[in-house]
Design an enzyme around this catalytic site. Structure first.
Site, PDB file in Angstrom:
ATOM      1  N   MET A   1       4.017 -24.726  -2.484  1.00  0.00           N
ATOM      2  CA  MET A   1       5.095 -25.409  -3.190  1.00  0.00           C
ATOM      3  C   MET A   1       6.391 -25.211  -2.394  1.00  0.00           C
ATOM      4  SD  MET A   1       6.931 -24.210  -6.716  1.00  0.00           S
ATOM      5  CE  MET A   1       5.669 -24.621  -7.898  1.00  0.00           C
ATOM      6  N   PRO A   2       7.102 -26.300  -2.053  1.00  0.00           N
ATOM      7  CA  PRO A   2       8.413 -26.099  -1.439  1.00  0.00           C
ATOM      8  C   PRO A   2       9.306 -25.315  -2.406  1.00  0.00           C
ATOM      9  CG  PRO A   2       7.715 -28.393  -1.237  1.00  0.00           C
ATOM     10  CD  PRO A   2       6.754 -27.723  -2.176  1.00  0.00           C
TER      11      PRO A   2
ATOM     12  N   LEU B   1      12.494 -25.014  -2.737  1.00  0.00           N
ATOM     13  CA  LEU B   1      13.665 -25.723  -3.262  1.00  0.00           C
ATOM     14  C   LEU B   1      13.217 -27.043  -3.881  1.00  0.00           C
ATOM     15  CD1 LEU B   1      16.749 -25.949  -3.515  1.00  0.00           C
ATOM     16  CD2 LEU B   1      16.813 -26.817  -1.172  1.00  0.00           C
TER      17      LEU B   1
ATOM     18  N   THR C   1      14.083 -33.519 -12.526  1.00  0.00           N
ATOM     19  CA  THR C   1      14.358 -34.902 -12.940  1.00  0.00           C
ATOM     20  C   THR C   1      14.798 -35.018 -14.400  1.00  0.00           C
ATOM     21  OG1 THR C   1      12.065 -35.348 -13.546  1.00  0.00           O
ATOM     22  CG2 THR C   1      12.686 -35.758 -11.246  1.00  0.00           C
TER      23      THR C   1
ATOM     24  N   ASP D   1      10.204 -32.101  -9.888  1.00  0.00           N
ATOM     25  CA  ASP D   1       9.781 -31.541 -11.173  1.00  0.00           C
ATOM     26  C   ASP D   1      10.026 -32.574 -12.275  1.00  0.00           C
ATOM     27  OD1 ASP D   1       9.091 -29.062 -12.863  1.00  0.00           O
ATOM     28  OD2 ASP D   1      10.922 -29.847 -13.805  1.00  0.00           O
TER      29      ASP D   1
ATOM     30  N   TYR E   1      10.803 -35.959 -20.533  1.00  0.00           N
ATOM     31  CA  TYR E   1      12.037 -36.510 -19.957  1.00  0.00           C
ATOM     32  C   TYR E   1      12.067 -38.040 -20.055  1.00  0.00           C
ATOM     33  CZ  TYR E   1      12.260 -31.810 -17.839  1.00  0.00           C
ATOM     34  OH  TYR E   1      12.266 -30.443 -17.640  1.00  0.00           O
TER      35      TYR E   1
ATOM     36  N   LYS F   1       4.742 -32.108 -16.902  1.00  0.00           N
ATOM     37  CA  LYS F   1       4.487 -31.146 -17.980  1.00  0.00           C
ATOM     38  C   LYS F   1       3.915 -31.808 -19.231  1.00  0.00           C
ATOM     39  CE  LYS F   1       8.733 -28.811 -16.473  1.00  0.00           C
ATOM     40  NZ  LYS F   1       9.688 -29.896 -16.245  1.00  0.00           N
TER      41      LYS F   1
ATOM     42  N   HIS G   1       4.564 -27.376 -21.183  1.00  0.00           N
ATOM     43  CA  HIS G   1       6.038 -27.399 -21.173  1.00  0.00           C
ATOM     44  C   HIS G   1       6.645 -26.226 -21.951  1.00  0.00           C
ATOM     45  CE1 HIS G   1       9.639 -30.349 -20.764  1.00  0.00           C
ATOM     46  NE2 HIS G   1      10.071 -29.124 -20.842  1.00  0.00           N
TER      47      HIS G   1
ATOM     48  N   SER H   1       5.452 -23.023 -18.869  1.00  0.00           N
ATOM     49  CA  SER H   1       6.908 -23.027 -18.787  1.00  0.00           C
ATOM     50  C   SER H   1       7.482 -22.431 -20.080  1.00  0.00           C
ATOM     51  CB  SER H   1       7.378 -24.472 -18.588  1.00  0.00           C
ATOM     52  OG  SER H   1       8.768 -24.544 -18.676  1.00  0.00           O
TER      53      SER H   1
ATOM     54  N   THR I   1      24.377 -37.097  -7.250  1.00  0.00           N
ATOM     55  CA  THR I   1      25.048 -37.993  -6.306  1.00  0.00           C
ATOM     56  C   THR I   1      24.529 -37.672  -4.904  1.00  0.00           C
ATOM     57  OG1 THR I   1      26.835 -36.431  -5.854  1.00  0.00           O
ATOM     58  CG2 THR I   1      27.183 -37.979  -7.685  1.00  0.00           C
TER      59      THR I   1
HETATM   60  N1  NAP Z   1      11.112 -26.110 -18.483  1.00  0.00           N
HETATM   61  C1  NAP Z   1      12.197 -26.355 -19.162  1.00  0.00           C
HETATM   62  O1  NAP Z   1      12.267 -26.151 -20.376  1.00  0.00           O
HETATM   63  C2  NAP Z   1      13.399 -26.871 -18.434  1.00  0.00           C
HETATM   64  C3  NAP Z   1      14.660 -26.851 -19.060  1.00  0.00           C
HETATM   65  C4  NAP Z   1      15.750 -27.336 -18.351  1.00  0.00           C
HETATM   66  C5  NAP Z   1      15.594 -27.807 -17.045  1.00  0.00           C
HETATM   67  N2  NAP Z   1      14.364 -27.832 -16.478  1.00  0.00           N
HETATM   68  C6  NAP Z   1      14.144 -28.370 -15.122  1.00  0.00           C
HETATM   69  O2  NAP Z   1      15.062 -27.784 -14.253  1.00  0.00           O
HETATM   70  C7  NAP Z   1      15.786 -28.811 -13.565  1.00  0.00           C
HETATM   71  C8  NAP Z   1      17.125 -28.284 -13.188  1.00  0.00           C
HETATM   72  O3  NAP Z   1      17.996 -28.378 -14.318  1.00  0.00           O
HETATM   73  P1  NAP Z   1      19.210 -27.512 -14.442  1.00  0.00           P
HETATM   74  O4  NAP Z   1      20.020 -27.889 -15.562  1.00  0.00           O
HETATM   75  O5  NAP Z   1      18.647 -26.180 -14.426  1.00  0.00           O
HETATM   76  O6  NAP Z   1      19.944 -27.935 -13.052  1.00  0.00           O
HETATM   77  P2  NAP Z   1      21.160 -27.279 -12.334  1.00  0.00           P
HETATM   78  O7  NAP Z   1      21.270 -27.962 -11.008  1.00  0.00           O
HETATM   79  O8  NAP Z   1      21.135 -25.808 -12.404  1.00  0.00           O
HETATM   80  O9  NAP Z   1      22.363 -27.707 -13.246  1.00  0.00           O
HETATM   81  C9  NAP Z   1      22.725 -29.021 -13.332  1.00  0.00           C
HETATM   82  C10 NAP Z   1      24.200 -29.034 -13.661  1.00  0.00           C
HETATM   83  O10 NAP Z   1      24.899 -28.497 -12.560  1.00  0.00           O
HETATM   84  C11 NAP Z   1      25.825 -29.437 -12.081  1.00  0.00           C
HETATM   85  N3  NAP Z   1      25.707 -29.428 -10.611  1.00  0.00           N
HETATM   86  C12 NAP Z   1      24.659 -29.792  -9.831  1.00  0.00           C
HETATM   87  N4  NAP Z   1      24.938 -29.596  -8.532  1.00  0.00           N
HETATM   88  C13 NAP Z   1      26.202 -29.098  -8.494  1.00  0.00           C
HETATM   89  C14 NAP Z   1      27.061 -28.724  -7.438  1.00  0.00           C
HETATM   90  N5  NAP Z   1      26.678 -28.793  -6.169  1.00  0.00           N
HETATM   91  N6  NAP Z   1      28.307 -28.251  -7.756  1.00  0.00           N
HETATM   92  C15 NAP Z   1      28.711 -28.171  -9.026  1.00  0.00           C
HETATM   93  N7  NAP Z   1      27.943 -28.544 -10.080  1.00  0.00           N
HETATM   94  C16 NAP Z   1      26.702 -28.988  -9.813  1.00  0.00           C
HETATM   95  C17 NAP Z   1      25.420 -30.769 -12.660  1.00  0.00           C
HETATM   96  O11 NAP Z   1      26.582 -31.469 -12.890  1.00  0.00           O
HETATM   97  P3  NAP Z   1      26.597 -33.077 -13.122  1.00  0.00           P
HETATM   98  O12 NAP Z   1      26.031 -33.282 -14.487  1.00  0.00           O
HETATM   99  O13 NAP Z   1      28.037 -33.386 -13.003  1.00  0.00           O
HETATM  100  O14 NAP Z   1      25.777 -33.673 -12.045  1.00  0.00           O
HETATM  101  C18 NAP Z   1      24.735 -30.383 -13.939  1.00  0.00           C
HETATM  102  O15 NAP Z   1      25.676 -30.239 -14.986  1.00  0.00           O
HETATM  103  C19 NAP Z   1      15.760 -29.974 -14.542  1.00  0.00           C
HETATM  104  O16 NAP Z   1      16.036 -31.214 -13.940  1.00  0.00           O
HETATM  105  C20 NAP Z   1      14.360 -29.863 -15.021  1.00  0.00           C
HETATM  106  O17 NAP Z   1      13.481 -30.419 -14.060  1.00  0.00           O
HETATM  107  C21 NAP Z   1      13.275 -27.350 -17.146  1.00  0.00           C
END
Ligand code: NAP
Length: 315
Positions: free
Chosen positions: A21-22, A24, A28, A52, A57, A86, A119, A169, A266
């Site tokens: 698995m990569p 990084l 989604t 992911d 979603y 998931k 999930h 998860s 972005t």
């Molecule tokens: N298993 C589970 O229950 C579960 C739960 C949650 C997430 N996940 C998974 O984990 C993935 C990651 O989600 P996460 O919320 O943990 O992602 P994250 O990248 O830790 O956080 C995303 C947030 O960070 C901001 N962000 C992203 N890149 C940034 C940067 N370079 N500088 C400043 N702010 C930045 C985004 O802002 P903007 O909104 O402005 O872009 C967004 O609000 C999800 O897409 C999903 O696949 C799984």
């Protein structure tokens, strides 16, 4: 565990023997369909090769279309990308697992999945309603199925050959151990919230000992403010090493031996979040010494995703 000192290319061996698995990964969890397409395309272009997804979603179709377009454009083969999705809580009954898996695979337009996760450990009332509630608004759980019943059905998916590895998860160490012990096919990965405010050290140690990939979500504290991105230790290190705060947090996660998911939306953020590099040891240790403790996502207590205010109504 890995074969590169370049964090962007680091890969983690799966105990299933089905490859790597990569470390990084691109997550989604993006509520908007059009934004899912552009963000997934930008992630692919920036270099992300781990995607992911989740039935919950409601955008597997958009992710699948975008990955297909990326592969059709050339330069990226199916074997170059790692795709996870998931099983949602309403599909825990064993007879619902394979149809849910096939439906996800169809939406993603894939012939096989690299990793399929349960999930959450919570079974909800089976059916098409993803968020079943009683008249008082309480979630309707399903007491007729155990997590082990669901795991056995996940094992059958691996037997049938269209799913290379399986995992869980939003699971605690206490809930993981009995599944691990009873499993015929051991979990290859667990995906949980983790960041410097929630290092989950015990779970990580268990995973390392058993060769389970620990896959961290919310590495940036989900961008919540105030939060990790404003933490003074992180900010000072970012200034010192000439990286952004997001890059520091993502690098720390991989350096401590976890895989990690992030969701840039972005092109600039996709490049930023992909372009990470190893932190000096003193910076790494300084982050390890942060004492703040905070869990952001209540999903582990209820099975209800409660992470993102504007999404929680839909997800
Ligand atoms: N298993 C589970 O229950 C579960 C739960 C949650 C997430 N996940 C998974 O984990 C993935 C990651 O989600 P996460 O919320 O943990 O992602 P994250 O990248 O830790 O956080 C995303 C947030 O960070 C901001 N962000 C992203 N890149 C940034 C940067 N370079 N500088 C400043 N702010 C930045 C985004 O802002 P903007 O909104 O402005 O872009 C967004 O609000 C999800 O897409 C999903 O696949 C799984």
């Amino acid at each position: 565990m890995t074969e590169s000192s370049d964090l962007r290319l680091m890969r983690m061996a799966l105990n299933s023997g089905s490859g790597h698995m990569p470390a990084l990964g691109f997550g989604t969890l993006i509520p908007d369909a059009a934004e899912t397409i552009t963000a997934t395309r930008d992630a692919l272009e920036a270099g992300f090769r781990h995607f992911d997804c989740a039935e919950r979603y409601r955008n597997e179709r958009e992710v699948g279309e975008t990955l297909q377009a990326g592969m059709a454009a050339g330069g990226v083969a199916r074997e170059d990308i790692f795709v996870t999705t998931k099983l949602w809580n309403t599909n825990h009954r064993p007879e619902r697992v394979e149809p849910a898996f096939e439906a996800s695979l169809n939406r993603l337009r894939l012939e096989h999945l690299d990793l399929y996760l349960i999930h959450t450990p919570f079974a909800f009332q089976p059916g098409d309603e993803q968020d079943p509630r009683d008249q008082s608004g309480n979630v309707i759980y399903d007491n007729e199925v155990t997590l082990l019943d669901t795991w056995r059905a996940m094992e059958s998916l691996v037997d049938h050959g269209r799913c290379r590895a399986i995992g869980l998860s939003d699971i605690s160490l206490n809930d993981l151990v009995p599944i691990y012990e009873s499993a015929r096919i051991k979990p290859a990965a667990v995906q949980v919230e983790s960041h410097p405010y929630l290092p989950e050290t015990e779970l990580l140690e268990f995973c390392k000992e058993k060769g389970i990939v620990f896959l961290a979500f919310a590495p940036l504290g989900h961008g919540m403010k105030p939060g990790l991105l404003e933490d003074p230790v992180i900010s000072a290190i970012a200034a010192r090493v000439g990286k952004t705060r997001a890059q520091v947090l993502l690098a720390w996660a991989i350096q401590r031996g976890t895989a990690v998911l992030t969701t840039p939306k972005t092109p600039a953020r996709a490049k930023e979040n992909f372009n990470i590099s190893v932190l000096p040891e003193d910076a790494f240790n300084e982050i390890n010494r942060i004492q703040t403790r905070q869990r952001l996502n209540p999903v582990m207590k209820t099975g209800i995703p409660g992470f993102i205010a504007r999404v929680s109504r839909q997800l």
